[in-house]
Scaffold this motif. Structure first.
Motif, PDB file in Angstrom:
ATOM      1  N   ARG A 187       2.117  -1.353  -5.364  1.00  0.00           N
ATOM      2  CA  ARG A 187       2.097  -0.352  -4.506  1.00  0.00           C
ATOM      3  C   ARG A 187       1.793   0.559  -5.848  1.00  0.00           C
ATOM      4  O   ARG A 187       2.308   0.021  -7.346  1.00  0.00           O
ATOM      5  N   ARG A 188       1.504   1.862  -4.887  1.00  0.00           N
ATOM      6  CA  ARG A 188       0.929   2.975  -6.162  1.00  0.00           C
ATOM      7  C   ARG A 188       1.339   3.917  -5.394  1.00  0.00           C
ATOM      8  O   ARG A 188       1.761   4.171  -4.571  1.00  0.00           O
ATOM      9  N   VAL A 189       1.214   5.182  -6.104  1.00  0.00           N
ATOM     10  CA  VAL A 189       1.315   6.694  -5.469  1.00  0.00           C
ATOM     11  C   VAL A 189       0.290   6.961  -5.277  1.00  0.00           C
ATOM     12  O   VAL A 189      -1.273   6.762  -5.937  1.00  0.00           O
ATOM     13  N   PRO A 190      -0.405   6.919  -3.901  1.00  0.00           N
ATOM     14  CA  PRO A 190      -1.215   7.548  -3.236  1.00  0.00           C
ATOM     15  C   PRO A 190      -1.965   8.808  -4.643  1.00  0.00           C
ATOM     16  O   PRO A 190      -1.377   9.655  -4.763  1.00  0.00           O
ATOM     17  N   ILE A 191      -2.982   8.611  -3.410  1.00  0.00           N
ATOM     18  CA  ILE A 191      -4.033   9.356  -5.023  1.00  0.00           C
ATOM     19  C   ILE A 191      -4.552  10.978  -3.811  1.00  0.00           C
ATOM     20  O   ILE A 191      -5.252  11.564  -4.256  1.00  0.00           O
ATOM     21  N   ILE A 192      -4.926  10.730  -3.160  1.00  0.00           N
ATOM     22  CA  ILE A 192      -5.260  11.962  -2.056  1.00  0.00           C
ATOM     23  C   ILE A 192      -4.508  12.373  -0.614  1.00  0.00           C
ATOM     24  O   ILE A 192      -3.013  11.296  -0.621  1.00  0.00           O
ATOM     25  N   PRO A 193      -4.094  13.469  -0.715  1.00  0.00           N
ATOM     26  CA  PRO A 193      -2.867  14.292   0.001  1.00  0.00           C
ATOM     27  C   PRO A 193      -2.934  14.001   1.055  1.00  0.00           C
ATOM     28  O   PRO A 193      -1.387  13.918   1.601  1.00  0.00           O
ATOM     29  N   ARG A 194      -3.368  13.622   2.230  1.00  0.00           N
ATOM     30  CA  ARG A 194      -3.436  13.328   3.452  1.00  0.00           C
ATOM     31  C   ARG A 194      -2.245  12.335   3.544  1.00  0.00           C
ATOM     32  O   ARG A 194      -1.778  11.194   4.672  1.00  0.00           O
ATOM     33  N   ALA A 199      -2.839   2.558   3.108  1.00  0.00           N
ATOM     34  CA  ALA A 199      -1.564   3.779   3.398  1.00  0.00           C
ATOM     35  C   ALA A 199      -1.029   3.138   3.752  1.00  0.00           C
ATOM     36  O   ALA A 199      -1.129   2.573   5.400  1.00  0.00           O
ATOM     37  N   TYR A 200       0.746   2.751   3.680  1.00  0.00           N
ATOM     38  CA  TYR A 200       1.502   2.097   3.849  1.00  0.00           C
ATOM     39  C   TYR A 200       2.977   2.486   4.041  1.00  0.00           C
ATOM     40  O   TYR A 200       2.980   2.778   2.688  1.00  0.00           O
ATOM     41  N   ARG A 201       3.606   1.639   4.968  1.00  0.00           N
ATOM     42  CA  ARG A 201       5.447   2.611   4.655  1.00  0.00           C
ATOM     43  C   ARG A 201       5.716   0.890   4.909  1.00  0.00           C
ATOM     44  O   ARG A 201       5.518   0.088   5.401  1.00  0.00           O
ATOM     45  N   ILE A 202       6.907   0.764   4.436  1.00  0.00           N
ATOM     46  CA  ILE A 202       7.395  -0.281   4.719  1.00  0.00           C
ATOM     47  C   ILE A 202       9.062   0.272   4.664  1.00  0.00           C
ATOM     48  O   ILE A 202       9.976   1.324   5.036  1.00  0.00           O
ATOM     49  N   ASP A 203       9.518  -0.672   6.087  1.00  0.00           N
ATOM     50  CA  ASP A 203      10.306  -0.364   6.938  1.00  0.00           C
ATOM     51  C   ASP A 203      11.476  -2.243   7.016  1.00  0.00           C
ATOM     52  O   ASP A 203      11.055  -3.102   7.634  1.00  0.00           O
ATOM     53  N   GLY A 204      12.253  -2.071   5.997  1.00  0.00           N
ATOM     54  CA  GLY A 204      13.008  -3.220   6.909  1.00  0.00           C
ATOM     55  C   GLY A 204      12.001  -4.663   5.615  1.00  0.00           C
ATOM     56  O   GLY A 204      11.667  -4.168   4.551  1.00  0.00           O
ATOM     57  N   ASP A 205      12.111  -5.582   6.716  1.00  0.00           N
ATOM     58  CA  ASP A 205      10.956  -6.435   5.894  1.00  0.00           C
ATOM     59  C   ASP A 205       9.816  -6.129   6.616  1.00  0.00           C
ATOM     60  O   ASP A 205       8.087  -6.991   7.093  1.00  0.00           O
ATOM     61  N   THR A 206       9.085  -5.016   7.216  1.00  0.00           N
ATOM     62  CA  THR A 206       7.937  -4.482   8.023  1.00  0.00           C
ATOM     63  C   THR A 206       6.585  -4.119   7.558  1.00  0.00           C
ATOM     64  O   THR A 206       7.275  -3.062   6.712  1.00  0.00           O
ATOM     65  N   ILE A 207       6.062  -4.208   6.840  1.00  0.00           N
ATOM     66  CA  ILE A 207       5.142  -3.720   5.972  1.00  0.00           C
ATOM     67  C   ILE A 207       4.020  -2.982   7.113  1.00  0.00           C
ATOM     68  O   ILE A 207       3.042  -4.083   8.127  1.00  0.00           O
ATOM     69  N   THR A 208       3.935  -1.394   7.799  1.00  0.00           N
ATOM     70  CA  THR A 208       2.835  -0.874   8.552  1.00  0.00           C
ATOM     71  C   THR A 208       1.471  -0.128   7.847  1.00  0.00           C
ATOM     72  O   THR A 208       1.920   0.527   6.650  1.00  0.00           O
ATOM     73  N   VAL A 209       0.738  -0.644   7.960  1.00  0.00           N
ATOM     74  CA  VAL A 209      -0.610  -0.255   7.386  1.00  0.00           C
ATOM     75  C   VAL A 209      -1.226   0.406   7.974  1.00  0.00           C
ATOM     76  O   VAL A 209      -0.793   0.459   9.144  1.00  0.00           O
ATOM     77  N   ASN A 250       2.773   4.837   0.968  1.00  0.00           N
ATOM     78  CA  ASN A 250       2.689   4.125  -0.041  1.00  0.00           C
ATOM     79  C   ASN A 250       0.913   3.739  -0.868  1.00  0.00           C
ATOM     80  O   ASN A 250       0.606   4.249   0.404  1.00  0.00           O
ATOM     81  N   MET A 251       0.239   3.568  -1.691  1.00  0.00           N
ATOM     82  CA  MET A 251      -0.799   3.016  -1.149  1.00  0.00           C
ATOM     83  C   MET A 251      -0.930   1.857  -2.788  1.00  0.00           C
ATOM     84  O   MET A 251       0.153   0.984  -3.234  1.00  0.00           O
ATOM     85  N   ALA A 252      -2.196   1.037  -2.032  1.00  0.00           N
ATOM     86  CA  ALA A 252      -2.118   0.029  -2.642  1.00  0.00           C
ATOM     87  C   ALA A 252      -3.936   0.111  -2.548  1.00  0.00           C
ATOM     88  O   ALA A 252      -4.330   0.196  -1.931  1.00  0.00           O
ATOM     89  N   ILE A 274      -5.092  -6.552   3.559  1.00  0.00           N
ATOM     90  CA  ILE A 274      -3.709  -6.373   3.327  1.00  0.00           C
ATOM     91  C   ILE A 274      -2.542  -7.119   3.755  1.00  0.00           C
ATOM     92  O   ILE A 274      -1.887  -6.486   3.285  1.00  0.00           O
ATOM     93  N   TYR A 275      -2.831  -8.329   4.229  1.00  0.00           N
ATOM     94  CA  TYR A 275      -2.167  -9.387   4.057  1.00  0.00           C
ATOM     95  C   TYR A 275      -1.493  -9.554   2.324  1.00  0.00           C
ATOM     96  O   TYR A 275       0.020 -10.115   2.123  1.00  0.00           O
ATOM     97  N   GLN A 276      -1.608  -9.064   1.200  1.00  0.00           N
ATOM     98  CA  GLN A 276      -1.312  -9.240  -0.114  1.00  0.00           C
ATOM     99  C   GLN A 276      -0.929  -8.280  -0.271  1.00  0.00           C
ATOM    100  O   GLN A 276      -0.332  -8.620  -1.782  1.00  0.00           O
ATOM    101  N   ILE A 277      -0.742  -7.191  -0.399  1.00  0.00           N
ATOM    102  CA  ILE A 277       0.238  -5.730  -0.167  1.00  0.00           C
ATOM    103  C   ILE A 277       1.699  -6.251  -0.207  1.00  0.00           C
ATOM    104  O   ILE A 277       2.283  -7.053   0.297  1.00  0.00           O
ATOM    105  N   GLU A 278       2.044  -5.752  -1.654  1.00  0.00           N
ATOM    106  CA  GLU A 278       3.314  -6.193  -1.945  1.00  0.00           C
ATOM    107  C   GLU A 278       3.473  -7.595  -2.592  1.00  0.00           C
ATOM    108  O   GLU A 278       4.573  -7.848  -2.871  1.00  0.00           O
ATOM    109  N   LYS A 279       2.205  -8.333  -2.199  1.00  0.00           N
ATOM    110  CA  LYS A 279       2.295  -9.084  -2.976  1.00  0.00           C
ATOM    111  C   LYS A 279       1.137  -8.925  -4.572  1.00  0.00           C
ATOM    112  O   LYS A 279       1.420  -9.252  -5.669  1.00  0.00           O
ATOM    113  N   SER A 280       0.430  -9.682  -4.003  1.00  0.00           N
ATOM    114  CA  SER A 280      -0.840  -9.486  -4.904  1.00  0.00           C
ATOM    115  C   SER A 280      -1.247  -7.934  -5.176  1.00  0.00           C
ATOM    116  O   SER A 280      -1.997  -7.366  -6.468  1.00  0.00           O
ATOM    117  N   LEU A 281      -1.472  -6.842  -4.467  1.00  0.00           N
ATOM    118  CA  LEU A 281      -1.556  -5.659  -4.360  1.00  0.00           C
ATOM    119  C   LEU A 281      -0.741  -5.116  -4.492  1.00  0.00           C
ATOM    120  O   LEU A 281       0.782  -4.891  -4.147  1.00  0.00           O
TER     121      LEU A 281
END
Length: 96
Positions: free
Chosen positions: A53-60, A75-85, A65-67, A44-51
């Motif tokens: 950002r992709r477009v989600p492939i499942i409707p829910r 599935a995650y969102r980015i708010d400023g400098d915080t990534i919420t998985v 964002n997806m990684a 999880i801690y590699q999201i937006e680093k080596s993982l």
């Protein structure tokens, strides 16, 4: 970057590996279960680093964002400098 891992995400990872340990109780050790769960949480801690950002492939997950790693999708969102998985799904369960 700060990371927030929601309860749903934690539950999905823990439940998946707990179920694997129950199904393969004679060959899958508790130590292996904890190692696999720890590896999933570490990824999880590699999201937006080596993982990337992709477009989600499942409707829910629409609106998030997806990684993904080779085993887990997040599935995650980015708010400023915080990534919420907010959610996780093992690769073999990626369907709606």
């Amino acid at each position: 970057m700060k990371y927030v891992i929601k309860k749903r995400c934690v539950q999905k990872i823990n439940t998946f590996y707990r179920n694997v340990s129950r199904k393969y109780k004679h060959t899958y050790s508790e130590e292996q279960m904890h190692k696999n769960a720890d590896d999933a949480f570490d990824s999880i801690y590699q999201i937006e680093k080596s993982l990337l950002r992709r477009v989600p492939i499942i409707p829910r997950w629409k609106g998030y964002n997806m990684a993904n790693t080779d085993k887990w999708y997040f599935a995650y969102r980015i708010d400023g400098d915080t990534i919420t998985v907010v959610d996780a799904c093992h690769a073999q369960n990626m369907h709606e």
